[in-house]
Design a protein around this motif. Structure first.
Motif, PDB file in Angstrom:
ATOM      1  N   LEU A 261     -50.950  -4.605  28.508  1.00  0.00           N
ATOM      2  CA  LEU A 261     -50.557  -5.793  28.266  1.00  0.00           C
ATOM      3  C   LEU A 261     -50.451  -6.835  29.379  1.00  0.00           C
TER       4      LEU A 261
ATOM      5  N   TRP B 208     -53.880  -7.991  29.759  1.00  0.00           N
ATOM      6  CA  TRP B 208     -54.018  -8.976  28.813  1.00  0.00           C
ATOM      7  C   TRP B 208     -53.604 -10.226  29.303  1.00  0.00           C
TER       8      TRP B 208
ATOM      9  N   ARG C 168     -56.312 -15.573  23.217  1.00  0.00           N
ATOM     10  CA  ARG C 168     -55.463 -14.197  23.313  1.00  0.00           C
ATOM     11  C   ARG C 168     -55.818 -13.206  22.389  1.00  0.00           C
TER      12      ARG C 168
ATOM     13  N   ALA D 290     -57.566  -9.755  23.445  1.00  0.00           N
ATOM     14  CA  ALA D 290     -56.855  -8.467  22.997  1.00  0.00           C
ATOM     15  C   ALA D 290     -57.867  -7.642  22.251  1.00  0.00           C
TER      16      ALA D 290
ATOM     17  N   LEU E 218     -52.861  -3.550  19.778  1.00  0.00           N
ATOM     18  CA  LEU E 218     -53.253  -4.536  18.979  1.00  0.00           C
ATOM     19  C   LEU E 218     -51.919  -5.151  18.287  1.00  0.00           C
TER      20      LEU E 218
ATOM     21  N   THR F  82     -49.963  -7.401  20.630  1.00  0.00           N
ATOM     22  CA  THR F  82     -50.503  -8.611  21.014  1.00  0.00           C
ATOM     23  C   THR F  82     -50.537  -9.545  19.866  1.00  0.00           C
TER      24      THR F  82
END
Length: 482
Positions: free
Chosen positions: A330, A333, A400, A404, A425, A428
């Protein structure tokens, strides 16, 4: 049609019912696994149709592997006290036979489908694994597996598996796949070799797969290598020579020491005239056979500790590996989303400036569109700003999502704790801020749930220790074979 969540509940319910009959001490442990399931499902590591409780074998498994004519079936018949398996000098069975207890007092043989379609057994949906290894063979599960139920008391609370001779099956890939699956789940693996074949080099393929495979494992202590039918060497009185030859072959294959036994079948043996020689063979056989029986009888206790230890291992993996991995993913990401937001929005901004400049919308550094200032055309300006805002939002959520997906593709889907890719997933999704440090479902409640499982595990292990060591509280020993 039953939904996946309901199906897994029914499967666990059947598991608890069977455990209550055959191994009641483990019924409580199932509920501990269910607590871990709740945490993992909130995180997304498990789907509604999955459970940690169904990913292990709850019954002690003793596997009998080796070459054909090595006396595997005769050993099983002697151990069970009944003529269940066919035996002979040739390959008499080309399928794996899963042998379980029959409370009905009779012996029956069932097809492989009985195992493939029953979630209580460790071969549930094994046809899918076979299909992945050898396309087209998954539908032929009956060619690889069969199930036998027998009324022998030795089978209460445990499963025996008899294998086809390693050098007797034409469908080698599927056979080795099932063998590896069996080895993975077994608490004890007896590997038989035939002392009547004095050239162990001829069994090199078997040695390669079983012996070297055993040495690569952390639990290689569960492998017992057995040289069977050693009574055939009694007339020549060359016990030590044959044993030395096999030990050398095993050592060359990677088995340095230990877990090597010499036996023969008392019912089939022909004593030699020299009583001193024969007595030496008898004493060696009896000592090794006793040690083998002790290991077999001990698998029930070992399985209780193994299942409990596996539960604590999953809890530790969840907190110490899955969560940090998700947090790191994360963080990565978030950094990439912000970076690509800047790149894409910056590029769009510069492109927009260039385009509007080409249209003549700029008066020096002042933006002067055709619709004039806000006072003269407020609606036009509201539409322009709204379009701009929604454009920025659309770009951000597109970025995003794409980032992801790229990062998720690099994450594992089959770890001991579950599917890390799916959990990432879910963490996100559009409604979650990119600035959230923890993955979805991770908070005080989840941490407390894992800690509660650890505490329950510690208490359970302490109670097991008290029971099995007959400690001062004089707790009654549970019947683990029941």
């Amino acid at each position: 049609m039953i939904n996946p969540g309901k199906r897994i509940e029914q499967r666990i319910s059947r598991l608890q019912e069977q455990l209550s009959r055959e191994n009641p001490i483990l019924v409580e442990v199932v509920s501990f696994y269910q607590q871990l399931d709740k945490v993992a499902k909130r995180l997304g590591l498990l789907s509604p149709a999955e459970s940690y409780a169904t990913q292990i074998s709850w019954w002690p498994m003793v596997s009998i592997l080796g070459t054909f004519s090595a006396g595997k079936s005769s050993f099983i018949n002697t151990y069970l006290g009944m003529e269940l398996q066919r035996s002979g000098n040739q390959a008499v069975d080309d399928r794996f036979t899963v042998i379980t207890f029959s409370p009905e007092g009779k012996t029956e043989t069932l097809p492989g489908l009985a195992l493939d379609g029953d979630p209580r057994f460790p071969f549930y949906q094994i046809s899918e694994e076979i299909e992945r290894v050898v396309p087209g063979e998954g539908a032929k599960v009956n060619n690889y597996l069969q199930m036998k139920v027998a009324p022998s008391e030795k089978l209460k609370g445990r499963i025996l598996i008899d294998s086809p001779g390693f050098d007797a099956d034409a469908q080698r890939k599927a056979t080795l796949k099932i063998t590896d699956h069996i080895i993975e789940l077994s608490d004890l693996v007896l590997v038989f070799f035939d002392a009547r074949h004095p050239e162990p080099g001829a069994m090199q393929d078997t040695l390669e797969h079983l012996v070297k495979g055993a040495q690569r494992r952390n639990d290689n202590n569960k492998f017992l290598f057995i040289l069977n039918q050693i009574d055939t060497a009694a007339r020549e009185d060359n016990l030590e020579d044959i044993v030395s030859s096999w030990q050398k072959a095993l050592a060359q294959a990677g088995l340095a020491s230990g877990n090597f036994y010499v036996i023969y079948n008392e019912r089939l043996a022909q004593p030699v005239e020299n009583e001193q020689v024969w007595q030496r063979f008898v004493e060696k056989r009896n000592a090794d056979y006793k040690r083998i029986m002790e290991r077999i009888e001990g698998v029930n206790t070992e399985r209780v500790y193994r299942i409990t230890g596996n539960m604590e291992s999953i809890a530790n993996h969840l907190e110490q590996q899955a969560i940090p991995s998700l947090q790191m993913a994360l963080q990565n990401w978030r950094k990439k989303v912000l970076m690509w937001d800047g790149i894409v929005l910056g590029s769009l901004f510069m492109g927009g400036v260039a385009f509007t400049a080409w249209l003549g919308y700029w008066n020096g550094l002042i933006f002067n569109p055709p619709w004039g200032d806000i006072g003269s055309s407020p609606i036009a300006w509201i539409l322009f700003i709204t379009t701009l805002i929604f454009g920025v939002i659309a770009v951000h959520f597109t970025v995003r999502s794409k980032v992801a997906q790229v990062l998720a593709a690099k994450l594992p889907t089959r770890e001991i704790y579950g599917n890390l890719q799916r959990a990432f997933l879910l963490s996100t999704k559009p409604w979650r801020s990119i600035f959230q440090h923890n993955p979805r479902g991770w908070g005080y409640r989840a941490r407390r749930g894992i800690e509660a499982v650890r505490e329950a595990t510690d208490r359970f292990v302490q109670s097991l220790n008290d029971v099995f060591t007959k400690s001062a509280d004089n707790a009654a020993k549970p019947n683990l074979k029941k």
